[in-house]
Design a protein around this motif. Structure first.
Motif, mmCIF file in Angstrom:
data_model
loop_
_atom_site.group_PDB
_atom_site.id
_atom_site.type_symbol
_atom_site.label_atom_id
_atom_site.label_comp_id
_atom_site.label_asym_id
_atom_site.label_seq_id
_atom_site.Cartn_x
_atom_site.Cartn_y
_atom_site.Cartn_z
ATOM 1 N N LEU B 170 0.840 -1.200 0.000
ATOM 2 C CA LEU B 170 0.000 0.000 0.000
ATOM 3 C C LEU B 170 0.875 1.250 0.000
ATOM 4 O O LEU B 170 1.808 1.363 0.773
ATOM 5 C CB LEU B 170 -0.891 0.011 1.247
ATOM 6 C CG LEU B 170 -1.683 1.291 1.489
ATOM 7 C CD1 LEU B 170 -2.795 1.427 0.458
ATOM 8 C CD2 LEU B 170 -2.265 1.312 2.889
ATOM 9 N N VAL B 171 0.586 2.148 -0.881
ATOM 10 C CA VAL B 171 1.248 3.447 -0.850
ATOM 11 C C VAL B 171 0.259 4.443 -0.283
ATOM 12 O O VAL B 171 -0.825 4.635 -0.823
ATOM 13 C CB VAL B 171 1.680 3.886 -2.255
ATOM 14 C CG1 VAL B 171 2.251 5.289 -2.214
ATOM 15 C CG2 VAL B 171 2.706 2.923 -2.804
ATOM 16 N N ARG B 172 0.598 5.034 0.815
ATOM 17 C CA ARG B 172 -0.294 5.965 1.482
ATOM 18 C C ARG B 172 0.350 7.340 1.439
ATOM 19 O O ARG B 172 1.443 7.542 1.952
ATOM 20 C CB ARG B 172 -0.504 5.500 2.931
ATOM 21 C CG ARG B 172 -1.686 6.117 3.604
ATOM 22 C CD ARG B 172 -2.137 5.209 4.746
ATOM 23 N NE ARG B 172 -3.063 5.955 5.601
ATOM 24 C CZ ARG B 172 -2.793 6.294 6.839
ATOM 25 N NH1 ARG B 172 -1.657 5.937 7.384
ATOM 26 N NH2 ARG B 172 -3.663 6.978 7.553
ATOM 27 N N GLU B 232 -3.521 5.197 -1.478
ATOM 28 C CA GLU B 232 -4.503 6.146 -0.973
ATOM 29 C C GLU B 232 -3.863 7.512 -0.885
ATOM 30 O O GLU B 232 -2.684 7.634 -0.557
ATOM 31 C CB GLU B 232 -4.991 5.737 0.421
ATOM 32 C CG GLU B 232 -5.758 4.431 0.448
ATOM 33 C CD GLU B 232 -6.164 4.058 1.871
ATOM 34 O OE1 GLU B 232 -5.650 4.696 2.828
ATOM 35 O OE2 GLU B 232 -6.976 3.139 2.013
ATOM 36 N N VAL B 233 -4.631 8.531 -1.164
ATOM 37 C CA VAL B 233 -4.166 9.902 -0.986
ATOM 38 C C VAL B 233 -5.082 10.556 0.037
ATOM 39 O O VAL B 233 -6.300 10.602 -0.154
ATOM 40 C CB VAL B 233 -4.207 10.694 -2.304
ATOM 41 C CG1 VAL B 233 -3.712 12.119 -2.086
ATOM 42 C CG2 VAL B 233 -3.371 10.001 -3.377
ATOM 43 N N GLU B 234 -4.502 10.993 1.107
ATOM 44 C CA GLU B 234 -5.274 11.652 2.158
ATOM 45 C C GLU B 234 -4.887 13.112 2.246
ATOM 46 O O GLU B 234 -3.709 13.468 2.129
ATOM 47 C CB GLU B 234 -5.007 10.995 3.520
ATOM 48 C CG GLU B 234 -5.664 9.661 3.701
ATOM 49 C CD GLU B 234 -5.433 9.128 5.104
ATOM 50 O OE1 GLU B 234 -5.047 9.917 5.992
ATOM 51 O OE2 GLU B 234 -5.602 7.913 5.299
ATOM 52 N N LEU B 235 -5.866 13.925 2.471
ATOM 53 C CA LEU B 235 -5.618 15.356 2.656
ATOM 54 C C LEU B 235 -6.241 15.767 3.976
ATOM 55 O O LEU B 235 -7.468 15.705 4.128
ATOM 56 C CB LEU B 235 -6.231 16.131 1.488
ATOM 57 C CG LEU B 235 -5.976 17.628 1.443
ATOM 58 C CD1 LEU B 235 -4.499 17.923 1.330
ATOM 59 C CD2 LEU B 235 -6.716 18.245 0.271
ATOM 60 N N VAL B 240 -8.938 11.363 -0.359
ATOM 61 C CA VAL B 240 -9.301 12.121 -1.557
ATOM 62 C C VAL B 240 -9.092 11.307 -2.833
ATOM 63 O O VAL B 240 -9.639 11.650 -3.875
ATOM 64 C CB VAL B 240 -8.493 13.438 -1.653
ATOM 65 C CG1 VAL B 240 -8.849 14.362 -0.507
ATOM 66 C CG2 VAL B 240 -7.004 13.164 -1.705
ATOM 67 N N ALA B 241 -8.311 10.246 -2.775
ATOM 68 C CA ALA B 241 -8.115 9.417 -3.957
ATOM 69 C C ALA B 241 -7.692 8.026 -3.518
ATOM 70 O O ALA B 241 -7.006 7.867 -2.502
ATOM 71 C CB ALA B 241 -7.052 10.014 -4.886
ATOM 72 N N THR B 242 -8.111 7.053 -4.256
ATOM 73 C CA THR B 242 -7.696 5.682 -3.960
ATOM 74 C C THR B 242 -7.304 4.996 -5.256
ATOM 75 O O THR B 242 -7.761 5.359 -6.336
ATOM 76 C CB THR B 242 -8.835 4.868 -3.311
ATOM 77 O OG1 THR B 242 -9.899 4.742 -4.251
ATOM 78 C CG2 THR B 242 -9.338 5.524 -2.039
ATOM 79 N N LYS B 243 -6.495 4.005 -5.102
ATOM 80 C CA LYS B 243 -6.134 3.174 -6.240
ATOM 81 C C LYS B 243 -6.117 1.734 -5.770
ATOM 82 O O LYS B 243 -5.413 1.385 -4.821
ATOM 83 C CB LYS B 243 -4.759 3.584 -6.774
ATOM 84 C CG LYS B 243 -4.305 2.727 -7.948
ATOM 85 C CD LYS B 243 -2.908 3.119 -8.407
ATOM 86 C CE LYS B 243 -2.448 2.224 -9.550
ATOM 87 N NZ LYS B 243 -2.418 0.794 -9.183
#
Lengths: 173, 268
Positions: B170-172, B232-235, B240-243
């Protein structure tokens, strides 16, 4: 310690080592950059980063030297005699000395150069063994022999004798 | 009394490489043996001579090298667009000192985006990106929407922090306390390197982890390889975005999107 701190701490030493090893500041800068870019892609603690950087850089120098005639030509041509200073702003005496050092380094084997120059950068014997790829117990012997060889050829160069055997010793052992 | 130590032993003594007991033994011997004492002096003189000689070769190291590392990495990221997908995914910080060169930073980003677009026309990656972006934004040609991201809890002008933490595939990517002016771009690549490029800030790295601290206003570029199985991209704590696999979803309206990237503003 973050990358920027590691870079600030290790870059001068790595560049100095590479410049001394290759005789070419441009190549030293390029290889320094390549080694640090690779380190950037593989974050390591400082203690490991130094040894890792020098290992990568030394291997890159070997590849560079193996790739062509450039290093041989560079080091051979660097010995121009007392009447041809390398740069106009250098005194003839200093130019002669630089040429003698380069010629002397060119006459010892690549491995001898590596271990002598790594010792100058303060590496312990165990680290030198790991970077250069020799048995740890042999480093003292190799260093003593390399030191003696350098002293002999440098003495000849400083006395004004022409360099000999330049080309063959630039090849990998 | 010991026999005469070998030359390498004397050199190791000089270099303080001997164990304590052996060092004491050599020291005692040298004090009473003129031959070994003389050899030790010769080794010391040779060492000084070497140091003095090779220092003549030294020249100042090029001062701009640190900043060149960033451009080098950007160039490599571009090359990866057309490179075969590597087996392993790594995490890489793309760092710069743009706080002292803001115009250059902007120029580099523009070049990067343009270069990426030019590198992938007609490729499967382009189609994949277009399809993924369309799913969540209504289509690549959609007009930019208003403020996209959750607002910052820390108010305007507070420093942003970005960290990337790979964990079990997982890339977070976590962006905390972003300045409202911060523009976050997420680019999906066909390469094997997940990267974060912040206009400002400093990075803290550890094996498998990158943290960007004190990223101020400007752009944060996230390069996300298609090979990352999960991201996952968290702000500010908001997803805010997932893959997941090949499915990339942007969970908030994008400020802008194209075939190659989506972007949104940090706050506002």
């Amino acid at each position: 310690m973050d990358f920027e701190e590691i870079f600030a701490k290790l870059y001068p030493s790595l560049f100095r080592y590479l410049n001394r090893l290759t005789g070419d500041p441009d190549v030293a800068a390029d290889i320094s950059q390549e080694a640090f870019v690779r380190l950037l892609q593989r974050p390591l603690p400082e203690a490991d980063a130094r040894r890792w950087l020098f290992t990568v850089a030394t291997n890159l120098v070997r590849d560079w030297a193996r790739a062509g005639e450039r290093q041989r030509r560079l080091l051979r041509d660097s010995y121009r005699g007392p009447t041809r200073p390398d740069r106009p702003d250098e005194s003839a005496e200093r130019s002669l000395r630089i040429a003698a050092v380069r010629a002397a380094l060119a006459q010892i084997s690549p491995r001898d150069r590596e271990i002598l120059l790594m010792r100058e950068e303060g590496f312990r014997y165990a680290e030198i063994a790991e970077v250069v790829g020799v048995a740890p117990g042999s480093v003292g012997t190799l260093l003593a022999r390399a030191l003696r060889r350098f002293a002999a050829v440098f003495g000849e160069q400083a006395a004004g004798k022409s360099p000999t055997g330049t080309d063959e010793n630039l090849n990998e052992e | 009394m010991m026999g005469h130590p070998a030359e390498q032993t004397l050199l190791a003594y000089l270099d303080r490489e001997l164990p304590v007991d052996e060092r004491s033994t050599v020291r005692e011997h040298v004090q009473v043996c003129a031959a070994c004492s003389g050899m030790l002096d010769e080794l010391a003189a040779a060492t000084r001579s070497l140091a003095d000689a090779i220092s003549a070769l030294d020249v100042p190291a090029p001062a701009l090298l640190a900043s060149e590392l960033e451009g080098d990495l950007v160039a490599r990221a571009l090359q990866e667009l057309d490179a075969p997908v590597p087996a392993a995914t790594t995490i890489t910080p793309l760092r710069r000192r743009a706080s002292r060169r803001p115009l250059l930073a902007a120029a580099l980003i523009i070049i990067f985006v343009a270069g990426a677009g030019a590198a992938i026309p007609g490729s499967p990656l382009r189609e994949w990106l277009a399809r993924s972006v369309e799913l969540v934004t209504g289509g690549p040609s959609e007009e930019p929407t208003d403020t996209a991201a959750p607002s910052s809890g820390q108010g305007s002008g507070s420093p942003a922090a970005v960290s990337v933490q790979p964990r079990d595939g997982l890339v977070r990517i976590i962006i905390t306390q972003p300045a409202p002016e911060t523009m976050i771009r997420v680019r999906l690549l066909d390469g094997g390197t997940a990267s974060v490029w912040s206009v400002e800030g400093r990075y803290r790295t550890a094996p498998g982890e990158i943290e960007v601290l004190e990223a101020g206003p400007g752009e944060v570029v996230v390069l996300l390889p298609r090979t990352v199985p999960s991201a996952e991209v968290e702000l500010d704590g908001h997803l805010v975005a997932t893959k997941e696999g090949s499915d990339f979803r942007l969970l908030i309206p994008a400020a802008d999107s194209s075939d190659a990237e989506v972007s949104f503003q940090a706050g506002g």
